[in-house]
Scaffold this motif. Structure first.
Motif, short mmCIF file in Angstrom:
data_model
loop_
_atom_site.label_atom_id
_atom_site.label_comp_id
_atom_site.label_asym_id
_atom_site.label_seq_id
_atom_site.Cartn_x
_atom_site.Cartn_y
_atom_site.Cartn_z
N LYS A 91 0.86 -1.08 -0.13
CA LYS A 91 -0.11 -0.05 0.33
C LYS A 91 1.01 1.39 0.17
N ARG A 92 -0.09 2.04 0.27
CA ARG A 92 1.08 3.35 -0.22
C ARG A 92 1.69 3.98 1.12
N PRO A 93 2.82 4.41 1.76
CA PRO A 93 3.69 4.64 2.87
C PRO A 93 2.57 5.79 3.48
N THR A 94 2.00 5.39 4.84
CA THR A 94 1.96 6.66 6.09
C THR A 94 2.93 7.80 5.65
N GLU A 95 2.60 9.05 6.22
CA GLU A 95 3.65 9.98 6.62
C GLU A 95 4.77 8.55 7.26
N GLU A 96 4.22 8.84 8.33
CA GLU A 96 4.68 7.83 9.68
C GLU A 96 5.66 6.98 8.81
N GLU A 97 5.78 5.94 8.24
CA GLU A 97 6.38 4.89 7.34
C GLU A 97 6.87 5.70 6.45
N ALA A 98 7.06 7.04 5.69
CA ALA A 98 8.24 7.16 4.80
C ALA A 98 8.89 7.99 4.57
N LYS A 99 8.27 8.18 6.59
CA LYS A 99 9.59 8.97 7.85
C LYS A 99 10.69 8.54 7.87
N ILE A 100 10.02 7.59 8.56
CA ILE A 100 10.82 6.38 9.40
C ILE A 100 11.21 5.50 8.79
N LYS A 101 10.89 4.98 7.73
CA LYS A 101 12.54 4.93 5.93
C LYS A 101 13.19 5.43 6.17
N ARG A 102 13.01 6.65 5.37
CA ARG A 102 14.44 7.63 5.25
C ARG A 102 15.23 7.50 6.32
N THR A 103 14.51 7.60 7.41
CA THR A 103 15.80 8.10 8.99
C THR A 103 16.49 7.05 9.23
N LEU A 104 15.70 5.62 9.47
CA LEU A 104 16.56 3.89 8.86
C LEU A 104 17.36 4.31 8.20
N THR A 105 16.98 4.57 7.52
CA THR A 105 18.14 4.60 6.02
C THR A 105 19.23 5.00 6.51
N ASP A 106 19.32 6.57 6.60
CA ASP A 106 19.97 7.31 7.21
C ASP A 106 20.80 6.88 8.21
N PHE A 107 20.52 6.88 9.60
CA PHE A 107 21.38 6.12 10.14
C PHE A 107 22.57 4.47 10.26
N ILE A 108 21.60 3.82 9.67
CA ILE A 108 22.47 2.35 8.32
C ILE A 108 22.97 2.79 7.81
N LEU A 109 23.06 3.79 7.04
CA LEU A 109 23.95 4.46 5.93
C LEU A 109 25.10 5.01 7.19
N LYS A 110 24.46 5.79 8.34
CA LYS A 110 26.17 6.74 8.80
C LYS A 110 27.06 5.17 9.79
N ILE A 111 26.06 3.94 9.87
CA ILE A 111 26.62 3.21 10.62
C ILE A 111 27.62 2.22 9.75
N GLU A 112 27.45 2.10 8.86
CA GLU A 112 28.00 0.80 7.43
C GLU A 112 29.38 2.15 7.72
N LYS A 113 29.33 3.49 7.71
CA LYS A 113 30.56 4.40 7.69
C LYS A 113 31.60 3.95 8.35
N VAL A 114 31.21 4.15 9.62
CA VAL A 114 31.66 3.64 10.89
C VAL A 114 32.71 2.75 10.82
N PHE A 115 31.25 1.40 10.75
CA PHE A 115 32.56 0.13 10.34
C PHE A 115 33.16 0.17 9.82
N GLU A 116 33.39 0.71 7.51
CA GLU A 116 34.24 0.72 7.50
C GLU A 116 35.50 1.05 7.97
N ILE A 117 35.78 2.07 8.55
CA ILE A 117 36.77 3.25 9.54
C ILE A 117 37.48 2.27 9.99
#
Length: 199
Positions: A91-117
């Motif tokens: 279904k079409r994501p609600t505003e909350e669902e879309a926002k949490i997905k975006r935020t999770l993605t941002d922080f998952i990428l940040k963690i991956e960067k630290v893991f790489e270092i």
């Protein structure tokens, strides 16, 4: 704790081979989490790291422990993201669902960067440990002598920049983990809401 076995593992490492066996051994080295956490702030001021072989291993073990905790949150966040993805694919994501997905993605990428270092830093530290162990000529050394073994001043100078990086990683993990705990909680709440909405 068998340090002699650990020295053998470090000696076996060759440039280009996997650092995993060495890191696996270092993770078993005991460390006082609270003492290191408190000391890290002071280290920043006086710029002093452990100057004994066992002290250095303990410090790396402490950092690896922090990475392991972060990895647990990282895996959980990936699971939550996957669950949200399944819900929003139907279904079409609600505003909350879309926002949490975006935020999770941002922080998952940040963690991956630290893991790489950290992965690069771990590799550099293992190389320096291997060099120290090879040059120190530890043939016939006893377990007790290892516990009191001082690092060569050259080794201390070579490992310090890598330990500075590990210290930065520690603060990144500290900052990111509190955010991740909150995001996972929000994701759980949103997933629960979505389930109620479909039931």
């Amino acid at each position: 704790m068998n340090y002699l076995e650990g020295i053998e593992v470090i000696q076996k490492y060759t440039s280009g081979s996997s650092v995993e066996p060495v890191l696996k051994f270092i993770m078993t080295v005991p460390h006082n989490e609270e003492a290191f956490a408190n000391a890290l702030d002071e280290i920043g001021g006086i710029n002093k790291y452990p100057d004994t072989f066992v002290g250095l291993l303990s410090f790396i073990s402490f950092i690896l422990g922090q990475k392991s905790k972060m990895n647990h949150l990282y895996e959980t966040a990936l699971e939550k993201y996957e669950s949200l993805n399944q819900i929003t694919s139907k279904k079409r994501p609600t505003e909350e669902e879309a926002k949490i997905k975006r935020t999770l993605t941002d922080f998952i990428l940040k963690i991956e960067k630290v893991f790489e270092i950290q992965d690069l830093t771990d590799e550099s530290l293992v190389k320096e440990l291997n060099r120290f162990v090879s040059e120190a000529n530890l043939y016939g050394v006893t377990e007790n002598e290892i516990k009191n073994l001082k690092l060569a001043s050259k080794t201390v100078a070579l490992v310090e920049p890598h330990l500075d990086k590990q210290r930065e990683n520690y603060y990144q993990y500290k900052k990111l983990s509190s955010v991740m705990v909150r995001l996972i909680r929000i994701a759980d709440y949103i997933l629960e809401e979505a389930k109620l909405g479909t039931s």
